[in-house]
Each structure stands twice: as C-alpha cells, then as structure tokens.
Design an enzyme around this catalytic site. Structure first.
Site, PDB file in Angstrom:
ATOM      1  N   HIS A 101       0.790  -1.241   0.000  1.00  0.00           N
ATOM      2  CA  HIS A 101       0.000   0.000   0.000  1.00  0.00           C
ATOM      3  C   HIS A 101       0.816   1.282   0.000  1.00  0.00           C
ATOM      4  O   HIS A 101       0.283   2.363  -0.135  1.00  0.00           O
ATOM      5  CB  HIS A 101      -0.960   0.023   1.193  1.00  0.00           C
ATOM      6  CG  HIS A 101      -0.284   0.431   2.474  1.00  0.00           C
ATOM      7  ND1 HIS A 101       0.642  -0.362   3.091  1.00  0.00           N
ATOM      8  CD2 HIS A 101      -0.378   1.550   3.221  1.00  0.00           C
ATOM      9  CE1 HIS A 101       1.079   0.247   4.178  1.00  0.00           C
ATOM     10  NE2 HIS A 101       0.477   1.412   4.285  1.00  0.00           N
TER      11      HIS A 101
HETATM   12  N1  UDP Z   1      -4.237  -4.557   8.597  1.00  0.00           N
HETATM   13  C1  UDP Z   1      -5.544  -4.988   8.769  1.00  0.00           C
HETATM   14  N2  UDP Z   1      -6.262  -5.352   7.653  1.00  0.00           N
HETATM   15  C2  UDP Z   1      -5.741  -5.320   6.399  1.00  0.00           C
HETATM   16  C3  UDP Z   1      -4.399  -4.895   6.239  1.00  0.00           C
HETATM   17  C4  UDP Z   1      -3.671  -4.505   7.361  1.00  0.00           C
HETATM   18  O1  UDP Z   1      -6.039  -5.056   9.895  1.00  0.00           O
HETATM   19  O2  UDP Z   1      -6.442  -5.670   5.455  1.00  0.00           O
HETATM   20  C5  UDP Z   1      -3.476  -4.144   9.807  1.00  0.00           C
HETATM   21  C6  UDP Z   1      -2.134  -4.798   9.947  1.00  0.00           C
HETATM   22  O3  UDP Z   1      -2.248  -6.044  10.595  1.00  0.00           O
HETATM   23  C7  UDP Z   1      -1.373  -3.769  10.778  1.00  0.00           C
HETATM   24  C8  UDP Z   1      -1.934  -2.471  10.281  1.00  0.00           C
HETATM   25  O4  UDP Z   1      -3.186  -2.769   9.674  1.00  0.00           O
HETATM   26  O5  UDP Z   1      -1.695  -3.882  12.139  1.00  0.00           O
HETATM   27  C9  UDP Z   1      -0.960  -1.857   9.318  1.00  0.00           C
HETATM   28  O6  UDP Z   1      -1.559  -0.902   8.586  1.00  0.00           O
HETATM   29  P1  UDP Z   1      -0.919  -0.308   7.264  1.00  0.00           P
HETATM   30  O7  UDP Z   1      -0.212  -1.400   6.543  1.00  0.00           O
HETATM   31  O8  UDP Z   1      -1.986   0.457   6.592  1.00  0.00           O
HETATM   32  O9  UDP Z   1       0.045   0.798   7.808  1.00  0.00           O
HETATM   33  P2  UDP Z   1       1.514   0.994   8.298  1.00  0.00           P
HETATM   34  O10 UDP Z   1       1.777   0.044   9.415  1.00  0.00           O
HETATM   35  O11 UDP Z   1       2.408   0.821   7.117  1.00  0.00           O
HETATM   36  O12 UDP Z   1       1.515   2.427   8.743  1.00  0.00           O
END
Ligand code: UDP
Length: 353
Positions: free
Chosen positions: A203
């Site tokens: 993403h």
């Molecule tokens: N996550 C979720 N459902 C999804 C994809 C990710 O619950 O379909 C959770 C994942 O387990 C983690 C968090 O969302 O806890 C991460 O979010 P994202 O990848 O958007 O953001 P980042 O951590 O890169 O800021």
C-alpha cells in the site's frame, strides 16, 4: 484529573488507540476525548475497527479524506484547533506518522497544549516518504516522546534531542500490546485458507505510485504463488491502480481489506509475511513469522539485525531469491518491543508529568 484529546485517523492508529484506550479506561484520573479525522480510506472499515476492537466511539468525527496532502493536513489543522479550543485538554495524544499526527501536533503546539507522541523517534532516513516528514516534524514539537525501541531513542539522541526541552521515554511498542491482547480474539476470514500460505500487503505510495516498482513486485509474487499460495488483502489505492493496468496477477488470491481480528487469524497461520507496511513487519515478528520487506529501508532495523526480516525493495529476482533461499532466524525468543506493557508505561508517565 488529566484531560486528554486523542487524535486518530488511519488504520494502525486505531490499533494503537485500542491498546491505549483500554488502559486509560482503567484509570479514574484520566478523561479521554477521541477525535477521528476521517483520514482512513474506507468508512466501513474504520467502523469495523472501532467495533471489533472496542474503541470508545469518537467524540468528534471530522470526515476529512480523499484530498491531497496539503489540503488534508490544512483542513485537519483547522478542525482540530476548533476542538482543542472547545475542550481545553491538558494533553494531546498522537500516534505514528500520518497527516492526522502532524496536524494534531501543530494545532496543539500553537495553543500551548502539551503533546504526547506515541511511536516517536522512528526514522527511515528517506525524506521522500510523507511518513518521514510527518514523524520528524511531530517529534520536534512534542513534549513527551514515547519511543517503542532503543533504536528510536538513539535516533533522537543522534539528532541532539538531549538539548531540546522535551522528555524521552522508552515505553515499549504499543502494537505488541495489541497483538498480545487480540491474538486471543482472532476471527476466521470469509475465505478458505490453504494450509501453507504467504500473507502479503502492498500500500505504500513509493510502490503503488511507481508502475515499475509495482509491476516488479506483482510479477515476483505471481511467480512465487505458482507453488505457494499468496493471500493479498488489497488496499483500495493499490486495487484502483491494478484495475486500470494490465498486470498479470492470476495466481494471487486477492481479497478486500480485512478487520484486525481476521488479520490476526491469518498472521497466526501463515508461513511468511511479504509487505511494505510498517506495522505488519513487527506483527510478523510478534506472530513468529519471517518477513520479506518490499521497501528499500525500514524503521524497524532490529528485525534486520536479528535476521527476522529481509529488505528486498521492489527487485523481482531479489524477492524470489530471498523467498526461496534465505535462511531466516526462527528463534523468536528475544525481547525487541517490550513485554506488552507499553500502554501501562505510557499512562504512568503521563500521570507523573
Ligand atoms: N491490517 C488490517 N487489515 C488489512 C491490512 C492490514 O487489519 O487488510 C493491519 C495490519 O495487521 C497492521 C496495520 O493494519 O496492524 C498496518 O496498517 P498499514 O499497513 O496500513 O500501515 P503501516 O503500518 O504501514 O503504517
């Protein structure tokens, strides 16, 4: 009695807020007002997170989304300021590195309201990333910086934070608290999961907005999926781009984004994680799974140093070779992110201030 205004808006922030709000609720000396900026990509998904994780309903919904960075951050700044003028909190509590984070910090600072930044001190050293800009600026104006790791504390000291009027506290990682608590409450997703599979997510703007990188990642995953199933809960931003392209991805099992409890179910059962997400790299470790990181750098370098994670960027052959040949460390018995008591540490510190 302390009054807190908590700002949330993006998926990982809901997870962190869920862990901390539970601890706040146990403490009669704190009142929490929750402001949801609306930054999250999908209102339904945001409701799912609030419901399934029992986060108290937001007191304010700002509904700001679907805008460019400047407009989004600007509108948040204006609306958060109005809330802060009305509520007059002692502290503004912000999480991570999003536009909601920097807008909350800036609004609070100009009103001389103290700022507590959870997940402070992280650096990717890549100033092209919007997250890096947000976290550096937020740290600089925060009053108490809750660092998840020693690396984060060291980053701040390297930047001269011992000469800045703020407090640095190593709290442990609030995502560890959430993983430990919600691991017991996992929910089966609405698909039949194969026995051995890779859980993947893509993403980050650096991948989705660069057709070369995205196609190289998808080609690698598609090739690996010939022998090992890959489940890819797909962020709508990535899905939109793929829809408009002619990428060959027939072998991948693409599903809609899932709630956190379903994610936990898949993390408990997958063989490996492949991701460009920050949070998921750590969750791979919490759930004792190796992680292949589809980025050129990571904020979580202790995972690399201990060989739980490999950085492969968007390089097709590197992704495939790492999957096939790399021997990851499978002894997860090491404390990198605290013992699931980050929320308790944060609340204790806030009350002491
Ligand atoms: N996550 C979720 N459902 C999804 C994809 C990710 O619950 O379909 C959770 C994942 O387990 C983690 C968090 O969302 O806890 C991460 O979010 P994202 O990848 O958007 O953001 P980042 O951590 O890169 O800021």
């Amino acid at each position: 009695m302390i009054k807190l205004v908590t700002i949330v808006g993006a998926r990982p922030q809901f997870i962190k807020a869920a862990a901390l709000s539970r601890e706040i609720a146990k403490n009669d000396n704190i009142t929490e007002i929750i402001v949801h900026t609306g930054q999250h990509f999908d209102a339904n998904m945001s409701d799912i997170f609030f419901n399934e994780m029992n986060i108290p309903k937001p007191d304010y919904n700002l509904n700001i989304n679907g805008l460019n960075h400047g407009a989004m951050t600007g509108q948040m700044l204006e609306k958060i300021e109005e809330v802060l003028i009305t509520e007059k909190p002692d502290w503004v509590l912000i999480y991570g590195d999003t536009n909601s984070t920097i807008a909350g910090a800036l609004a609070a600072k100009k009103l001389h309201i103290k700022i507590a930044h959870v997940e402070a001190g992280l650096r990717s050293f890549n100033m092209q990333m919007p997250e890096e800009i947000n976290r550096i600026l937020t740290d600089r104006i925060s009053d108490i910086l809750f660092c998840p790791t020693y690396t984060a504390v060291k980053n701040l000291l390297n930047e001269g934070y011992d000469n800045i009027d703020c407090k640095i506290a190593k709290s442990g990682d609030i995502m560890q608290d959430a993983a430990m608590f919600y691991s017991q409450k996992e929910q089966k997703p609405h698909i039949n999961l194969p026995n051995n599979f890779i859980l993947a997510t893509i993403h980050r703007a650096e991948n989705t907005d660069n057709p070369k990188r995205l196609s190289s990642i998808l080609e690698a995953l598609n090739e690996i999926a010939i022998t090992t199933p890959i489940i890819l809960p797909l962020h709508p931003r990535t899905a939109n781009i793929i829809d408009k392209s002619d990428f060959e991805i027939n072998n991948l099992t693409i599903i809609k984004p899932v709630g956190y409890l379903e994610m936990v179910y898949m993390l408990n059962r997958c063989d490996m994680v492949m991701t460009d997400s920050g949070g998921l790299q750590k969750e791979a470790f919490f759930f004792k799974k190796p992680c292949v990181t589809l980025r050129d750098e990571t904020e979580w370098i202790e995972l690399i140093e201990n060989n739980f994670n490999q950085i492969v960027g968007a390089n097709k052959s590197k992704i495939i070779n790492t999957y096939k040949n790399h021997k990851f460390n499978n002894d997860f018995n090491i404390d990198l992110y605290g013992n699931g008591k980050a929320a308790e540490n944060i609340i204790k510190q806030l009350i002491k201030q």
